[in-house]
Every structure is written in structure tokens, then in C-alpha cells.
Design a protein around this motif. Structure first.
Motif, PDB file in Angstrom:
ATOM      1  N   LEU A   1       0.341  -0.953  -0.059  1.00 54.81           N
ATOM      2  CA  LEU A   1      -0.367  -0.043  -0.009  1.00 54.81           C
ATOM      3  C   LEU A   1       1.020   1.428   0.069  1.00 54.81           C
ATOM      4  O   LEU A   1       2.030   1.422   0.947  1.00 54.81           O
ATOM      5  CB  LEU A   1      -1.045  -0.022   1.595  1.00 54.81           C
ATOM      6  CG  LEU A   1      -1.547   1.298   1.892  1.00 54.81           C
ATOM      7  CD1 LEU A   1      -2.766   1.217   0.681  1.00 54.81           C
ATOM      8  CD2 LEU A   1      -2.608   1.159   3.001  1.00 54.81           C
ATOM      9  N   GLU A   2       0.823   2.314  -0.753  1.00 52.42           N
ATOM     10  CA  GLU A   2       1.578   3.234  -0.377  1.00 52.42           C
ATOM     11  C   GLU A   2       0.414   4.277  -0.865  1.00 52.42           C
ATOM     12  O   GLU A   2      -0.294   4.269  -2.003  1.00 52.42           O
ATOM     13  CB  GLU A   2       2.703   3.293  -2.483  1.00 52.42           C
ATOM     14  CG  GLU A   2       3.260   2.231  -2.564  1.00 52.42           C
ATOM     15  CD  GLU A   2       4.007   2.136  -3.968  1.00 52.42           C
ATOM     16  OE1 GLU A   2       3.863   3.377  -4.010  1.00 52.42           O
ATOM     17  OE2 GLU A   2       4.999   1.135  -4.043  1.00 52.42           O
TER      18      GLU A   2
ATOM     19  N   VAL B   1      -3.563   7.136  -4.520  1.00 54.68           N
ATOM     20  CA  VAL B   1      -3.231   6.360  -3.223  1.00 54.68           C
ATOM     21  C   VAL B   1      -2.852   4.763  -3.994  1.00 54.68           C
ATOM     22  O   VAL B   1      -3.710   4.399  -5.467  1.00 54.68           O
ATOM     23  CB  VAL B   1      -3.995   5.632  -2.502  1.00 54.68           C
ATOM     24  CG1 VAL B   1      -4.527   4.109  -1.822  1.00 54.68           C
ATOM     25  CG2 VAL B   1      -4.338   6.572  -1.285  1.00 54.68           C
ATOM     26  N   LYS B   2      -2.276   4.175  -3.727  1.00 53.14           N
ATOM     27  CA  LYS B   2      -1.699   2.886  -4.810  1.00 53.14           C
ATOM     28  C   LYS B   2      -1.916   1.752  -4.548  1.00 53.14           C
ATOM     29  O   LYS B   2      -1.089   1.459  -3.270  1.00 53.14           O
ATOM     30  CB  LYS B   2       0.125   2.861  -5.458  1.00 53.14           C
ATOM     31  CG  LYS B   2      -0.582   3.857  -7.154  1.00 53.14           C
ATOM     32  CD  LYS B   2       0.841   3.992  -7.497  1.00 53.14           C
ATOM     33  CE  LYS B   2       0.677   5.125  -8.631  1.00 53.14           C
ATOM     34  NZ  LYS B   2       2.265   5.707  -9.179  1.00 53.14           N
ATOM     35  N   VAL B   3      -2.162   0.496  -4.510  1.00 55.37           N
ATOM     36  CA  VAL B   3      -2.154  -1.474  -4.318  1.00 55.37           C
ATOM     37  C   VAL B   3      -1.411  -1.867  -5.001  1.00 55.37           C
ATOM     38  O   VAL B   3      -2.489  -1.998  -5.684  1.00 55.37           O
ATOM     39  CB  VAL B   3      -3.505  -1.354  -3.494  1.00 55.37           C
ATOM     40  CG1 VAL B   3      -3.468  -2.979  -2.991  1.00 55.37           C
ATOM     41  CG2 VAL B   3      -4.167  -0.785  -2.630  1.00 55.37           C
ATOM     42  N   ALA B   4      -0.435  -2.482  -4.498  1.00 53.75           N
ATOM     43  CA  ALA B   4       0.373  -3.239  -5.244  1.00 53.75           C
ATOM     44  C   ALA B   4       1.003  -2.488  -7.170  1.00 53.75           C
ATOM     45  O   ALA B   4       0.397  -3.123  -7.758  1.00 53.75           O
ATOM     46  CB  ALA B   4      -0.217  -4.344  -5.741  1.00 53.75           C
TER      47      ALA B   4
ATOM     48  N   LEU C   1      -7.679   6.810   5.017  1.00 57.21           N
ATOM     49  CA  LEU C   1      -6.618   6.360   5.002  1.00 57.21           C
ATOM     50  C   LEU C   1      -4.997   7.011   5.573  1.00 57.21           C
ATOM     51  O   LEU C   1      -4.895   6.905   6.392  1.00 57.21           O
ATOM     52  CB  LEU C   1      -6.299   6.175   3.826  1.00 57.21           C
ATOM     53  CG  LEU C   1      -5.167   5.456   3.242  1.00 57.21           C
ATOM     54  CD1 LEU C   1      -5.123   4.490   3.706  1.00 57.21           C
ATOM     55  CD2 LEU C   1      -5.488   5.044   1.869  1.00 57.21           C
ATOM     56  N   LEU C   2      -5.448   8.638   5.860  1.00 57.04           N
ATOM     57  CA  LEU C   2      -4.381   9.167   5.789  1.00 57.04           C
ATOM     58  C   LEU C   2      -4.113   9.235   7.425  1.00 57.04           C
ATOM     59  O   LEU C   2      -2.686   9.082   8.171  1.00 57.04           O
ATOM     60  CB  LEU C   2      -4.668  11.011   5.684  1.00 57.04           C
ATOM     61  CG  LEU C   2      -4.251  10.986   3.959  1.00 57.04           C
ATOM     62  CD1 LEU C   2      -4.774  12.436   3.716  1.00 57.04           C
ATOM     63  CD2 LEU C   2      -2.428  10.816   3.992  1.00 57.04           C
ATOM     64  N   GLU C   3      -4.883   9.609   8.304  1.00 53.60           N
ATOM     65  CA  GLU C   3      -5.123   8.738  10.446  1.00 53.60           C
ATOM     66  C   GLU C   3      -4.171   7.323  10.384  1.00 53.60           C
ATOM     67  O   GLU C   3      -3.916   7.254  10.933  1.00 53.60           O
ATOM     68  CB  GLU C   3      -6.336   9.143  10.484  1.00 53.60           C
ATOM     69  CG  GLU C   3      -7.026  10.556  10.930  1.00 53.60           C
ATOM     70  CD  GLU C   3      -5.836  11.266  11.135  1.00 53.60           C
ATOM     71  OE1 GLU C   3      -5.832  10.990  12.106  1.00 53.60           O
ATOM     72  OE2 GLU C   3      -6.735  12.252  10.711  1.00 53.60           O
TER      73      GLU C   3
ATOM     74  N   ILE D   1      -9.099  -1.399  -0.560  1.00 49.18           N
ATOM     75  CA  ILE D   1      -7.416  -1.681  -0.574  1.00 49.18           C
ATOM     76  C   ILE D   1      -7.459  -2.606   0.101  1.00 49.18           C
ATOM     77  O   ILE D   1      -6.109  -3.022   0.015  1.00 49.18           O
ATOM     78  CB  ILE D   1      -6.725  -0.340   0.523  1.00 49.18           C
ATOM     79  CG1 ILE D   1      -7.779  -0.384   2.207  1.00 49.18           C
ATOM     80  CG2 ILE D   1      -7.574   1.212   0.243  1.00 49.18           C
ATOM     81  CD1 ILE D   1      -6.881   0.338   3.216  1.00 49.18           C
ATOM     82  N   GLY D   2      -8.326  -3.659   0.058  1.00 49.08           N
ATOM     83  CA  GLY D   2      -7.816  -5.062   1.411  1.00 49.08           C
ATOM     84  C   GLY D   2      -8.957  -5.270   1.865  1.00 49.08           C
ATOM     85  O   GLY D   2      -8.276  -4.080   2.806  1.00 49.08           O
ATOM     86  N   ALA D   3      -9.841  -6.062   2.726  1.00 52.02           N
ATOM     87  CA  ALA D   3     -10.129  -6.156   3.259  1.00 52.02           C
ATOM     88  C   ALA D   3      -9.649  -6.046   4.906  1.00 52.02           C
ATOM     89  O   ALA D   3      -9.920  -5.952   6.133  1.00 52.02           O
ATOM     90  CB  ALA D   3     -11.416  -7.147   3.458  1.00 52.02           C
TER      91      ALA D   3
END
Length: 245
Positions: free
Chosen positions: A157-158, A166-169, A183-185, A226-228
């Protein structure tokens, strides 16, 4: 009628009750917001597509296409802020609106000041700006080095906090402003349990005991994107971002 403030965020109000629609429009215009209106869900969708507003304010119970359906249709095309209005406070109605993609909701009847406060709070979450980089000292005549980007990496996760991407993979993941704030928190403190009230204060600017379902539904939406397994529920407390050791 008050004159909207030039450059103020423009609102599209979708409300089938003529009295509520007109009084709400006039009240918001007194606060300087330009307001366009629609009387049903299909008209609201047409107006959104013809001239997208800065914020969508819509009633849950609408003819032709209800507010939840309209919210879902717009979320397929845009991440603009959406605030829902409803005279119904049953959990299923509130959750349905939030799950459809709304950022927040307000219960009718409401005071104009409360509605404006909610609108301003949601709009603030869209004002994410890149952090100003401090230039490094460089030798006379030498080109200043490019500032290093602030990227938070947790496993695959980036989160680029400069570009707010935001990027995932390696795959870009579109998030609403509220989802991004949430997500930032989490990425600022991976592994740390964040209580629901803390998230309500930091993300929604609620300093009182607001409805924690807002947090729960947004966490569900974020997990779906982003993924469970990335965000863990800590029963009785809140949530934490999980990272692989």
C-alpha cells in the motif's frame, strides 16, 4: 434574494418537496453558496452530468430515482462530496446512504446553521493540498535538487501525501476525500488503535458524540478498496491499520 459569493463552492440540491427545496436554496444562498436545484433523481443526474457542482446535497426519498440510487450512479463517475438529507433515522436508511457513497448525512428538519456547518466540513475535506516543500540549500549556480516526495508505504500500500494518490500493488485506487482523510489517519500510525470518537473528531470534525455508524461504514468502504484484511477491528475500541511483520 442574496447574491452568491463569487468563487464560492457551487451546490446541487436535489429535493422533491418544493417548499423544502426553495427554503433550503434561499438559506444556503444567504450564506453565499450558489445553488442549482432539481426536483427528482433523474433530473439531478442530468444536471450533475451537464455541469458538475462542487457538492451534491440530496434527499433520500426522491421520485423516479431515489437518493441512494442517485448517489450510487454519481459515485460511478465522480468522487465529489455528497451530503444526504433524510427525515428517516432508522439504521438501515442511514447505512444505505453511506454505503452508496455519501460522505455524511443530516436529519430533517435541521437548522440552517447545522446544515451549513456540515457542508463546510465536507468541503474542507476536499481541500487537500500538496505540502509545501522546503527548498534545500544548494551551491551557488547549481540547480536545486527536486524535493523528495512524501510517500507512506505499508506493505504494497502506497500513499503519496503530496499528490494525494493511493496505490495498491502499483495499481491506482480512487478514493473519496473522506476515505482519503481516513486512510491518512491510519497510515500515520500503523498498528495503533484509533477510537471511533477520535476518527470522528479528526476526519469529520465532530467534537461531540456523533453517530459512529459514519465511521463504521466508511471503514467498510475503505476496506473494499484497499483490501479487507488491512484494517483490523478492535472490539470495544476502534480500528487499526495492520501491517505484515
Amino acid at each position: 434574494m442574496s447574491t452568491p459569493v463569487p468563487g464560492a463552492p457551487r451546490i446541487l440540491l436535489v429535493e422533491d418537496d418544493e417548499v423544502i427545496r426553495e427554503t433550503t436554496q434561499l438559506a444556503l444562498e444567504r450564506y453565499g453558496f450558489p445553488v442549482d436545484t432539481a426536483a427528482d433523481g433523474l433530473e439531478g443526474l442530468e444536471r450533475f452530468r451537464a455541469d458538475p457542482p462542487d457538492l451534491l446535497l440530496l434527499d433520500v426519498m426522491l421520485p423516479l430515482l431515489d437518493g441512494v440510487g442517485l448517489c450510487r450512479r454519481i459515485r460511478e463517475e465522480s468522487q465529489l462530496p455528497i451530503l444526504m438529507m433524510s427525515a428517516r433515522t432508522e439504521p438501515v436508511d442511514v447505512v444505505s446512504g453511506l454505503e452508496a457513497g455519501a460522505d455524511d448525512y443530516v436529519v430533517k428538519p435541521f437548522e440552517t446553521a447545522v446544515l451549513v456547518a456540515r457542508i463546510r466540513t465536507v468541503l474542507r475535506r476536499t481541500g487537500l493540498q500538496p505540502t509545501a516543500a522546503t527548498p534545500s540549500a544548494a551551491a551557488p549556480g547549481a540547480a536545486a535538487p527536486a524535493p523528495e516526495r512524501a510517500v507512506r508505504v505499508i506493505d504494497d500500500l502506497e500513499v503519496d501525501t503530496d499528490a494525494m494518490e493511493v496505490k495498491v500493488a502499483g495499481r491506482p485506487v480512487p478514493l473519496t476525500p473522506t476515505e482519503l482523510r481516513l486512510l491518512l489517519e491510519f497510515t500515520a500510525a500503523p498498528g495503533v488503535v484509533l477510537e471511533r470518537q477520535t476518527l470522528l473528531e479528526r476526519v469529520w470534525d465532530y467534537s461531540w458524540g456523533a453517530d459512529s455508524r459514519v465511521v463504521d461504514v466508511h471503514v467498510q468502504r475503505l476496506r473494499a478498496k484497499i483490501g479487507a484484511g488491512r484494517i483490523e477491528t478492535v472490539r470495544g475500541f476502534g480500528y487499526k491499520l495492520r501491517r505484515t511483520p
